[in-house]
Design a protein around this motif. Structure first.
Motif, PDB file in Angstrom:
ATOM      1  N   ILE A  33       0.860  -1.279   0.073  1.00  0.00           N
ATOM      2  CA  ILE A  33       0.064  -0.148  -0.100  1.00  0.00           C
ATOM      3  C   ILE A  33       0.561   0.822  -0.064  1.00  0.00           C
ATOM      4  O   ILE A  33       0.420   2.468  -0.272  1.00  0.00           O
ATOM      5  CB  ILE A  33      -1.362  -0.169   1.052  1.00  0.00           C
ATOM      6  N   SER A  34       2.445   1.520   0.744  1.00  0.00           N
ATOM      7  CA  SER A  34       3.044   2.166   1.238  1.00  0.00           C
ATOM      8  C   SER A  34       3.269   2.527  -0.713  1.00  0.00           C
ATOM      9  O   SER A  34       3.202   3.770  -0.838  1.00  0.00           O
ATOM     10  CB  SER A  34       4.103   1.813   2.229  1.00  0.00           C
ATOM     11  N   LYS A  35       3.783   1.824  -0.950  1.00  0.00           N
ATOM     12  CA  LYS A  35       4.114   1.846  -2.816  1.00  0.00           C
ATOM     13  C   LYS A  35       3.148   2.559  -3.781  1.00  0.00           C
ATOM     14  O   LYS A  35       3.248   3.146  -4.615  1.00  0.00           O
ATOM     15  CB  LYS A  35       4.834   0.266  -3.074  1.00  0.00           C
ATOM     16  N   LEU A  36       2.311   2.167  -3.475  1.00  0.00           N
ATOM     17  CA  LEU A  36       0.824   2.351  -4.180  1.00  0.00           C
ATOM     18  C   LEU A  36       0.683   3.449  -4.028  1.00  0.00           C
ATOM     19  O   LEU A  36      -0.127   4.104  -4.697  1.00  0.00           O
ATOM     20  CB  LEU A  36      -0.049   1.632  -4.433  1.00  0.00           C
ATOM     21  N   LYS A  37       0.561   3.728  -3.151  1.00  0.00           N
ATOM     22  CA  LYS A  37       0.928   5.394  -2.662  1.00  0.00           C
ATOM     23  C   LYS A  37       1.305   6.101  -2.922  1.00  0.00           C
ATOM     24  O   LYS A  37       1.394   8.235  -3.247  1.00  0.00           O
ATOM     25  CB  LYS A  37       0.389   5.982  -0.864  1.00  0.00           C
TER      26      LYS A  37
END
Length: 210
Positions: A33-37
């Motif tokens: 999720i952090s990478k997709l943010k």
């Protein structure tokens, strides 16, 4: 789920394909999720891991896409995607008789979209609409500049954004990813640049149809 939500889900699934190396190594849901943010994706808002309901929505949409991807990779014999909050990992594919495949209640839960829409609080419809806006990267401060759009068009080998349809964009994206995939003589950097350009143009076209 309406057509716009389906379009965003297709984009998320498309982007998840590019994480295949990370899935082979194993990655946690939080890391994913952090990478997709972050750029170049900006699919999830900064609040995606903060507010309880938005966190659940983010989690559900991501797992829904992951289970769709798991089935796709099973059919293509790419590998077996194991999915949990602690680790998402692409294991070696083992061909199994369909009759011997065990029931998977978690997959059934996440693949049933009603389980998201009925998990509500007061005013959940508005919250869900806000979530989809955040997922689409449609806040004013995230709108790509004209220069970014032109750079994206150049990378995607397209002439103009005017009149460009999502289906046409997706076809061009898959064509270029096939051409520049590391297995085809390209590099991971080239594939990432194309994905970033695709994401930028996708957000512009989506935003214009609101």
């Amino acid at each position: 789920m309406n057509n716009k939500h389906e379009t965003l889900l297709q984009l998320l699934t498309e982007i998840l394909h590019s994480f295949q190396p990370a899935f082979r190594d194993g990655i946690s849901e939080f890391e994913l999720i952090s990478k997709l943010k972050a750029k170049p994706f900006c699919l999830f808002d900064e609040d995606a891991l903060r507010e309880p309901l938005v966190l659940f929505q983010t989690h559900f949409v991501l797992f829904h896409a992951l289970y769709i991807l798991r089935e796709e990779w099973r059919q293509q014999k790419v590998g077996e995607l194991t999915i949990s909050a602690l680790k998402i990992k692409l294991e070696t594919f083992i061909d199994q008789d369909a009759a011997l495949v065990q029931a998977d209640p978690l997959a059934d839960y996440y693949l049933d979209w009603q389980n998201l829409s009925k998990t509500d609080e007061a005013g959940v419809e508005d919250l869900l609409n806000q979530f989809w806006q955040k997922m689409g990267g449609m806040k004013a401060n995230k709108e790509p500049t004209l220069e970014e759009i032109n750079v994206a068009l150049e990378h995607m080998q397209l002439e103009a954004i005017e009149g460009l349809q999502l289906d046409e964009l997706k076809r061009q994206y898959r064509k270029l990813q096939h051409m520049y995939h590391p297995d085809k003589g390209g590099t991971a950097e080239q594939a990432q640049i194309i994905l970033a350009a695709y994401t930028t143009l996708h957000s512009v076209i989506y935003n214009s149809t609101k």
